[in-house]
Write a protein that holds these residues in place. Structure first.
Motif, PDB file in Angstrom:
ATOM      1  N   VAL A 112      -1.132   1.844  -5.982  1.00 14.68           N
ATOM      2  CA  VAL A 112      -0.984   1.025  -4.772  1.00 14.68           C
ATOM      3  C   VAL A 112       0.096   1.635  -3.880  1.00 14.68           C
ATOM      4  CG1 VAL A 112      -0.426  -1.259  -3.886  1.00 14.68           C
ATOM      5  CG2 VAL A 112      -1.793  -1.039  -5.975  1.00 14.68           C
TER       6      VAL A 112
ATOM      7  N   LYS B 154       0.780   1.044  -0.642  1.00 12.40           N
ATOM      8  CA  LYS B 154       1.224   0.285   0.541  1.00 12.40           C
ATOM      9  C   LYS B 154       2.714   0.515   0.801  1.00 12.40           C
ATOM     10  CE  LYS B 154       2.080  -3.951  -2.094  1.00 12.40           C
ATOM     11  NZ  LYS B 154       1.471  -5.173  -2.645  1.00 12.40           N
TER      12      LYS B 154
ATOM     13  N   ILE C  61      -6.962  -4.140  -1.013  1.00  9.99           N
ATOM     14  CA  ILE C  61      -6.563  -5.172  -1.970  1.00  9.99           C
ATOM     15  C   ILE C  61      -5.867  -6.357  -1.320  1.00  9.99           C
ATOM     16  CG2 ILE C  61      -6.356  -3.484  -3.854  1.00  9.99           C
ATOM     17  CD1 ILE C  61      -3.340  -3.533  -3.480  1.00  9.99           C
TER      18      ILE C  61
ATOM     19  N   MET D 292     -11.638  -9.972  -9.191  1.00  7.69           N
ATOM     20  CA  MET D 292     -10.250  -9.531  -9.056  1.00  7.69           C
ATOM     21  C   MET D 292      -9.375 -10.773  -9.068  1.00  7.69           C
ATOM     22  SD  MET D 292      -7.812  -9.621  -6.407  1.00  7.69           S
ATOM     23  CE  MET D 292      -6.860  -8.540  -5.356  1.00  7.69           C
TER      24      MET D 292
ATOM     25  N   ILE E 299      -5.082 -12.098  -8.515  1.00  7.02           N
ATOM     26  CA  ILE E 299      -3.638 -11.902  -8.343  1.00  7.02           C
ATOM     27  C   ILE E 299      -2.988 -13.146  -8.931  1.00  7.02           C
ATOM     28  CG2 ILE E 299      -1.750 -11.530  -6.716  1.00  7.02           C
ATOM     29  CD1 ILE E 299      -3.855 -10.645  -4.649  1.00  7.02           C
TER      30      ILE E 299
ATOM     31  N   MET F 247      -0.671  -5.609 -12.600  1.00 10.92           N
ATOM     32  CA  MET F 247       0.174  -4.892 -11.666  1.00 10.92           C
ATOM     33  C   MET F 247       1.338  -4.285 -12.470  1.00 10.92           C
ATOM     34  SD  MET F 247      -0.232  -7.485  -8.436  1.00 10.92           S
ATOM     35  CE  MET F 247       1.480  -7.868  -8.277  1.00 10.92           C
TER      36      MET F 247
ATOM     37  N   ARG G 170      -3.895  -2.261 -10.871  1.00 13.34           N
ATOM     38  CA  ARG G 170      -3.358  -1.892  -9.557  1.00 13.34           C
ATOM     39  C   ARG G 170      -1.840  -1.772  -9.675  1.00 13.34           C
ATOM     40  NH1 ARG G 170      -6.103  -6.892  -9.003  1.00 13.34           N
ATOM     41  NH2 ARG G 170      -4.029  -7.760  -8.597  1.00 13.34           N
TER      42      ARG G 170
ATOM     43  N   GLY H 201       1.778  -0.342  -8.301  1.00  6.82           N
ATOM     44  CA  GLY H 201       2.523   0.178  -7.157  1.00  6.82           C
ATOM     45  C   GLY H 201       3.925   0.616  -7.530  1.00  6.82           C
TER      46      GLY H 201
ATOM     47  N   ARG I  60       9.478  -1.164  -3.123  1.00  9.11           N
ATOM     48  CA  ARG I  60       9.177  -1.133  -1.683  1.00  9.11           C
ATOM     49  C   ARG I  60      10.312  -1.831  -0.938  1.00  9.11           C
ATOM     50  NH1 ARG I  60       4.401  -2.267  -4.333  1.00  9.11           N
ATOM     51  NH2 ARG I  60       4.965  -4.459  -4.444  1.00  9.11           N
TER      52      ARG I  60
HETATM   53  C1  PLP Z   1       1.275  -4.804  -4.038  1.00  8.63           C
HETATM   54  C2  PLP Z   1       0.122  -5.155  -4.858  1.00  8.63           C
HETATM   55  C3  PLP Z   1      -0.047  -4.617  -6.132  1.00  8.63           C
HETATM   56  C4  PLP Z   1       0.968  -3.705  -6.798  1.00  8.63           C
HETATM   57  O1  PLP Z   1       2.127  -4.409  -7.078  1.00  8.63           O
HETATM   58  P1  PLP Z   1       3.302  -3.750  -7.962  1.00  8.63           P
HETATM   59  O2  PLP Z   1       3.991  -4.927  -8.561  1.00  8.63           O
HETATM   60  O3  PLP Z   1       4.146  -2.990  -7.017  1.00  8.63           O
HETATM   61  O4  PLP Z   1       2.657  -2.895  -8.970  1.00  8.63           O
HETATM   62  C5  PLP Z   1      -1.191  -4.957  -6.831  1.00  8.63           C
HETATM   63  N1  PLP Z   1      -2.121  -5.781  -6.320  1.00  8.63           N
HETATM   64  C6  PLP Z   1      -1.988  -6.317  -5.091  1.00  8.63           C
HETATM   65  C7  PLP Z   1      -3.065  -7.211  -4.570  1.00  8.63           C
HETATM   66  C8  PLP Z   1      -0.873  -6.020  -4.321  1.00  8.63           C
HETATM   67  O5  PLP Z   1      -0.763  -6.571  -3.102  1.00  8.63           O
END
Ligand code: PLP
Length: 221
Positions: A22, A24, A66, A148, A150, A195, A211, A213, A220
Motif C-alpha cells: 500500500v 498511498k 482500496i 474485502m 477493513i 494490514m 494489504r 503499507g 505515513r
Molecule cells: C492504508 C490502508 C492499508 C495499509 O495500512 P497499514 O496499516 O499501513 O499497513 C490497508 N488497507 C486499507 C484499506 C488502507 O486504507
C-alpha cells in the motif's frame, strides 16, 4: 530500510497469497524500488494520487483501489485499475456499470464487508450480502472476485474473531456459488484482509490478499 522491510514481510506470505504493498502518500521512488525487486501489486486509496502515479509508473503494475470510492470519480478508474476493493453500495455498482460499459470494459471488484458493524466504516453488513449479490446480476460489466474488509481498530483477540467471521462468510458464499445460487458475474475466489499490524492473523484465517503499507514503507506523515 525499504528493501529489508519488504523482504521481511514477503517471507511471511505464502506463495498462494498476494501481497499488496500500500503505497498511498509514498513517493514514486519507493514504488520503483519495490518494482525493481519484482513487486507488481500496489494499493492506493485516493483517486487523484493514484492517477498521478499511474501516469508515470510502468504499465504492468496491477493497481488495487482500496479507498472509499465516490461515484463521481469512478470514470477515472476505467481501464486503469486491476481490482477495486471497495464496492460498498448499489449506487456505486450502478455507476461502475455505467462507466465501464461505456468503454466496453469489465470492472473487477471486491465487495467491502462491514464485518465489525462499525458505524464509521462503510461496507455491506453480513445480513445484506446475499441480496446485494443478487442485485449485481443487473450489472454485467462488474465481475465480483470476492470480499474485502477493513476492521475497526480493536485488540488482537477481537480482530481474530472478526477474521474468523470473514472466513466463514467467504466459505459460505463459495458453497452457494458452487451450488449455482449466485449470479454468473460472481466468482468468489479472493478474500482481502489484513494490514501491517494484523496480516499474520488474517493469513491464518484464509486471507488470499493482504494489504500492507507502513510495515514496508514506514509511517505515513
Ligand atoms: C492504508 C490502508 C492499508 C495499509 O495500512 P497499514 O496499516 O499501513 O499497513 C490497508 N488497507 C486499507 C484499506 C488502507 O486504507
Amino acid at each position: 530500510m525499504l528493501k529489508t522491510n519488504y523482504r521481511r514481510v514477503l517471507k511471511l506470505i505464502p506463495p498462494n497469497v498476494k501481497l499488496i504493498t500500500v503505497s498511498k502518500f509514498k513517493p514514486i521512488e519507493d514504488i520503483k524500488t519495490l518494482y525493481s525487486l519484482g513487486q507488481r501489486d500496489f494499493g492506493e486509496n485516493r483517486v487523484q494520487e493514484f492517477l498521478e502515479k499511474f501516469e508515470i509508473l510502468p504499465i504492468d503494475i496491477r493497481w488495487h483501489f482500496i479507498g472509499t470510492l465516490q461515484t463521481n470519480k469512478v470514470k477515472y478508474l476505467v481501464n486503469k485499475t486491476y481490482l477495486i476493493h471497495s464496492l460498498d453500495s448499489l449506487p456505486l455498482a450502478k455507476e461502475i456499470e455505467k462507466c465501464f460499459s461505456k468503454l466496453n470494459s469489465i470492472a473487477q471488484v471486491l465487495i467491502q464487508i462491514n464485518i465489525g458493524k462499525d458505524h464509521n466504516k462503510s461496507g455491506i453488513i453480513s445480513e445484506n450480502i446475499y441480496e446485494f449479490i443478487q442485485e449485481l446480476a443487473l450489472y454485467p460489466h462488474i465481475k465480483v472476485l470476492g470480499f474485502m474488509t477493513i476492521l475497526p481498530i480493536v485488540d488482537i483477540a477481537s480482530t481474530v474473531i472478526l477474521y474468523k467471521e470473514m472466513k466463514s462468510l467467504y466459505e459460505r458464499y463459495r458453497a452457494l456459488q458452487s451450488e449455482g445460487k449466485l449470479p454468473s458475474n460472481i466468482n468468489i475466489s479472493e478474500l482481502s484482509m489484513g494490514m501491517s499490524d494484523d496480516f499474520v492473523e488474517a493469513l491464518e484465517n484464509g486471507a488470499t490478499m493482504v494489504r500492507v503499507g507502513s510495515r514496508i514503507f514506514g509511517q505515513r506523515n
